[in-house]
Scaffold this motif. Structure first.
Motif, mmCIF file in Angstrom:
data_model
loop_
_atom_site.group_PDB
_atom_site.id
_atom_site.type_symbol
_atom_site.label_atom_id
_atom_site.label_comp_id
_atom_site.label_asym_id
_atom_site.label_seq_id
_atom_site.Cartn_x
_atom_site.Cartn_y
_atom_site.Cartn_z
ATOM 1 N N ARG A 163 0.824 -1.211 0.000
ATOM 2 C CA ARG A 163 0.000 0.000 0.000
ATOM 3 C C ARG A 163 0.857 1.260 0.000
ATOM 4 N NH1 ARG A 163 -2.489 -1.279 4.033
ATOM 5 N NH2 ARG A 163 -1.335 -0.140 5.615
ATOM 6 N N SER A 164 1.932 1.258 0.787
ATOM 7 C CA SER A 164 2.739 2.463 0.961
ATOM 8 C C SER A 164 3.813 2.629 -0.100
ATOM 9 C CB SER A 164 3.404 2.452 2.346
ATOM 10 O OG SER A 164 2.431 2.379 3.361
ATOM 11 N N ALA A 165 4.198 1.541 -0.772
ATOM 12 C CA ALA A 165 5.293 1.628 -1.732
ATOM 13 C C ALA A 165 4.884 1.125 -3.121
ATOM 14 C CB ALA A 165 6.500 0.851 -1.210
ATOM 15 N N GLU A 166 4.565 -0.154 -3.229
ATOM 16 C CA GLU A 166 4.299 -0.736 -4.537
ATOM 17 C C GLU A 166 3.158 -0.044 -5.276
ATOM 18 O OE1 GLU A 166 3.673 -4.885 -4.049
ATOM 19 O OE2 GLU A 166 5.804 -5.347 -3.818
ATOM 20 N N GLU A 167 2.034 0.144 -4.592
ATOM 21 C CA GLU A 167 0.869 0.732 -5.262
ATOM 22 C C GLU A 167 1.127 2.176 -5.684
ATOM 23 O OE1 GLU A 167 -2.507 0.183 -2.741
ATOM 24 O OE2 GLU A 167 -2.439 -2.014 -2.863
ATOM 25 N N LYS A 168 1.900 2.904 -4.887
ATOM 26 C CA LYS A 168 2.196 4.294 -5.233
ATOM 27 C C LYS A 168 3.135 4.372 -6.435
ATOM 28 C CE LYS A 168 1.349 6.292 -0.677
ATOM 29 N NZ LYS A 168 1.893 7.072 0.456
ATOM 30 N N VAL A 169 4.110 3.456 -6.485
ATOM 31 C CA VAL A 169 5.011 3.417 -7.642
ATOM 32 C C VAL A 169 4.214 3.029 -8.893
ATOM 33 C CG1 VAL A 169 7.003 2.259 -8.658
ATOM 34 C CG2 VAL A 169 7.056 2.929 -6.265
ATOM 35 N N ALA A 171 1.038 3.488 -9.493
ATOM 36 C CA ALA A 171 0.166 4.589 -9.907
ATOM 37 C C ALA A 171 0.950 5.689 -10.615
ATOM 38 C CB ALA A 171 -0.560 5.162 -8.690
ATOM 39 N N ALA A 172 2.179 5.906 -10.172
ATOM 40 C CA ALA A 172 2.984 6.997 -10.741
ATOM 41 C C ALA A 172 3.594 6.638 -12.098
ATOM 42 C CB ALA A 172 4.090 7.381 -9.758
#
Length: 230
Positions: A163-169, A171-172
């Motif tokens: 949630r804090s790392a993989e999903e944000k990468v 999405a970006a």
């Protein structure tokens, strides 16, 4: 809930509008009712109705980083600097260990971790660096690529990491492979051939003396970064 229940008359009179005192205590605990809805509660016990702040994940990270900070401060800085590949220095602020993590400079001082001469407020960075310093990087490497879940006591952290790392990468950089390559280079990464199926694989140096982090992406037409350690 049981502590609230002990402060009630426990007669199940129903005058509060709830059939039993136990059910009433549950509603008070979950903030559905105020404790003074019971006509028999004493004035001294009404303070139980003051809600306590909920404990968040960030509170837990702060607690862990504070505990690790206390241990890291007791470490022999000179020995830790040599063991971790950092630079030992002394100055007006006393002894310190200078090191970089993903191209960002940090200083471990007796007062804690500093970034750009200001106390670091990021719990994740503090936890990683404090733990590295207190262990002095002395755990031998296996030479094998493993995922986060491989390590002991990490099962509860895998979803938080996603949630804090993989999903944000994801999405970006989804459908932005060139942007992902550029960002990896900005962080000091270099493209490499990994042992996993991926479109992009890059080695990123976390901090001196520590193995690389491998970021890979674009599985089954959707970006799915994977952070692995060996």
């Amino acid at each position: 809930m049981l502590e609230i229940y002990k402060k009630l008359p426990r007669t199940n009179c129903g005058k509060c509008g709830v059939p039993t005192c136990m059910a009433f205590a549950l509603k008070v605990q979950s903030a559905q009712l105020r404790i003074d809805a019971c006509p028999y509660v004493t004035k001294e016990n009404r303070e139980l109705d003051t809600p306590k702040p909920a404990v968040t994940m960030e509170d837990n990270y702060d607690r862990v980083s504070s505990e690790l900070e206390a241990e890291a401060k007791r470490t022999n800085f000179k020995e830790a600097a040599i063991a971790t590949g950092g630079h030992f220095a002394t100055g007006k602020d006393g002894e310190m260990i200078k090191l970089t993590m993903l191209n960002k400079p940090y200083e471990m001082r007796k007062e804690g971790l500093f970034e750009n001469d200001a106390y670091c407020s990021d719990s994740w960075s503090k936890i990683i660096i404090y733990d590295y310093i207190r262990r002095k990087g002395n755990k031998p490497f296996t030479g094998n690529w493993v995922t986060l879940g491989y390590f002991p006591h990490t099962a509860s952290h895998v979803k938080a990491f996603q949630r804090s790392a993989e999903e944000k990468v994801a999405a970006a950089f989804n459908n932005k492979m060139n942007g992902l390559k550029t960002r990896c280079k900005e962080l000091g990464g270099r493209e490499t051939q990994g042992k996993m199926k991926q479109t992009i694989s890059a080695n990123l140096t976390s901090y001196p003396g520590y193995p690389y982090i491998c970021a890979s992406g674009m599985r089954m037409k959707s970006l799915r970064p994977v952070a692995s350690f060996f």
